[in-house]
Design an enzyme around this catalytic site. Structure first.
Site, short mmCIF file in Angstrom:
data_model
loop_
_atom_site.label_atom_id
_atom_site.label_comp_id
_atom_site.label_asym_id
_atom_site.label_seq_id
_atom_site.Cartn_x
_atom_site.Cartn_y
_atom_site.Cartn_z
N GLN A 99 -60.60 13.37 8.40
CA GLN A 99 -60.67 14.76 9.38
C GLN A 99 -61.78 14.68 10.13
OE1 GLN A 99 -60.43 15.23 5.49
NE2 GLN A 99 -58.22 14.98 6.01
N LYS B 226 -61.29 7.03 14.18
CA LYS B 226 -62.29 6.46 13.45
C LYS B 226 -62.28 5.23 12.86
CE LYS B 226 -61.99 10.34 11.18
NZ LYS B 226 -61.23 11.29 12.00
#
Length: 428
Positions: free
Chosen positions: A223, A16
């Site tokens: 996460q 990410k």
């Protein structure tokens, strides 16, 4: 609207931070909206590698205002250690903003996390032991300590005393540990108060003003979808909302202010900790993916479990989050594999599931149904356009796009900052 959410599309560690970095100098704010220092981003800039845990990856981009939102739980020792480490390497952290409503991780949270996990034995969840779960539990139980409490010692002391009343009984009588005093917790928190004070504010209002002024704001999830407390493989999940919905609540902005939702997926899949993992590999292929992909936790250093790409997971992610774009990372790791398996459905006791089963028992018993795609041998790291990819790599990407339920807008072909192929603009 200029709001963009970046969401993990698998079980985490998808890259990410790299996707945030791809948006580059067009970003004005990057917001961490969930989790704590139980996860991390690795960003490679030139020959420098940066491992971030609490700080949003946008802190590495000059001109960007990094924000820690109200949905995050903060260990102040970790936060300032990370800031000091970055500043020692020449990174400017002076623009960091921290929500006054974010909750704090204290010494009793980390203690309880570790002793509770050990007490579970074979039923362990696989937590990092960093106090994240207990801090979120206190938040829901309305006995949490917030950032703003540091600036009123009387209130802070009262709240710590209330929190410790039950916890010390648990520590002493159940876990045979010593009681924790109010003073040691208060003192450990207050030592950071004055350094933290200039960073703290109403970040919800600041983001509202920025969005209304047409600034580009990226909401960076920690996460991933399959670890979301509501929508993940419960109970083997994190303690926060790591989906696109969590971006709204965890940053304090309205859902209509987020108009692009980017799901990040690897060209294969990994998981850390316990829990179901239908495509998990226990052979030389799993080790190959782990070694080539550098699959060791940014925060914990734990080796990640590895497996082939899982289409039901990708489709579920696209649906739950309303994904508008997928960014696929680590396509280069698959180079040299003659035939690449892709899980397109599950077999559960003889019944085919094309979508993610709703039953926890079914997920635990799911066996992958594979389709196979021809591989390629070429090094992909120098490719900068889709047409430069080998034909079989292009076919692999096209197949996963068709199967996964969202367009693939960028492809990672190496660990470095510029080793990426952009197909569609992520900010229109």
């Amino acid at each position: 609207m200029p709001g963009v959410a970046i969401i993990g599309g698998q079980w985490g560690d998808e890259g990410k931070g790299k996707a945030t970095d791809l948006l580059g100098d067009r970003i004005d704010y990057v917001v961490k909206f969930n989790g704590g220092n139980n996860a991390g981003h690795t960003v490679v800039i030139g020959n420098e590698k940066y491992a971030l845990h609490l700080l949003p990856s946008g802190i590495l981009t000059p001109g960007v205002t990094p924000v820690i939102g109200n949905g995050v739980v903060i260990d102040l020792d970790v936060l300032f250690h990370e800031i000091d480490h970055l500043e020692a390497r020449g990174v400017d952290t002076s623009k960091l903003r921290v929500s006054a409503n974010a909750h704090l991780i204290t010494g009793y949270h980390t203690t309880l996390d570790k002793v509770t996990e050990r007490f579970l034995g074979k039923r362990q969840i696989g937590t990092t032991g960093r106090g994240i779960g207990p801090a979120y539990a206190d938040k829901i139980n309305r006995i949490g300590i917030r950032v703003q409490d540091l600036f009123d010692e009387n209130i802070l002391r009262q709240k710590v005393e209330a929190a410790l009343f039950g916890k010390n009984h648990l520590l002493v009588k159940v876990y045979n540990r010593r009681a924790i005093t109010v003073n040691e917790i208060v003192d450990a928190l207050l030592v950071h108060a004055e350094r933290l004070r200039p960073m703290v504010g109403d970040t919800s209002l600041e983001l509202y003003d920025a969005l209304n002024a047409g600034r580009n704001v990226v909401f960076e999830g920690g996460q991933a979808t399959m670890l979301d407390v509501d929508h993940g493989t419960y109970p083997y999940v994190t303690s926060s909302s790591s989906t696109a919905g969590g971006a709204s609540t965890g940053a304090g902005v309205g859902p209509t202010q987020i108009n692009r939702i980017i799901g990040i997926v690897k060209a294969y899949i990994t998981r850390v900790g316990a829990g179901p993992f239908p495509t998990e590999l226990f052979d030389e292929w799993g080790e190959l993916l782990r070694t080539r992909g550098g699959e060791f936790g940014t925060t914990t250093g734990r080796p990640r479990r590895t497996g082939w790409y899982d289409v039901p997971v990708a489709r579920y992610t696209a649906r739950i989050n309303g994904v508008t774009d997928l960014v696929m990372t680590k396509l280069d790791v698959l180079s040299g594999i003659e035939r690449i398996p892709v899980c397109v459905a599950y077999d559960v006791d003889g019944v085919r599931f094309d979508e993610m089963p709703v039953s926890q028992s079914d997920i635990h018993h799911a066996k992958p149904i594979y389709e196979y795609f021809d591989g390629w041998t070429e090094d992909l790291s120098s490719c900068r356009t889709f047409d430069e990819l080998p034909e079989n790599a292009q076919l692999y990407v096209h197949a996963l796009e068709r199967l996964s339920g969202a367009r693939i807008s960028a492809i990672g072909v190496g660990p470095k900052r510029d080793e990426i192929i952009q197909i569609h603009d992520l900010i229109d």
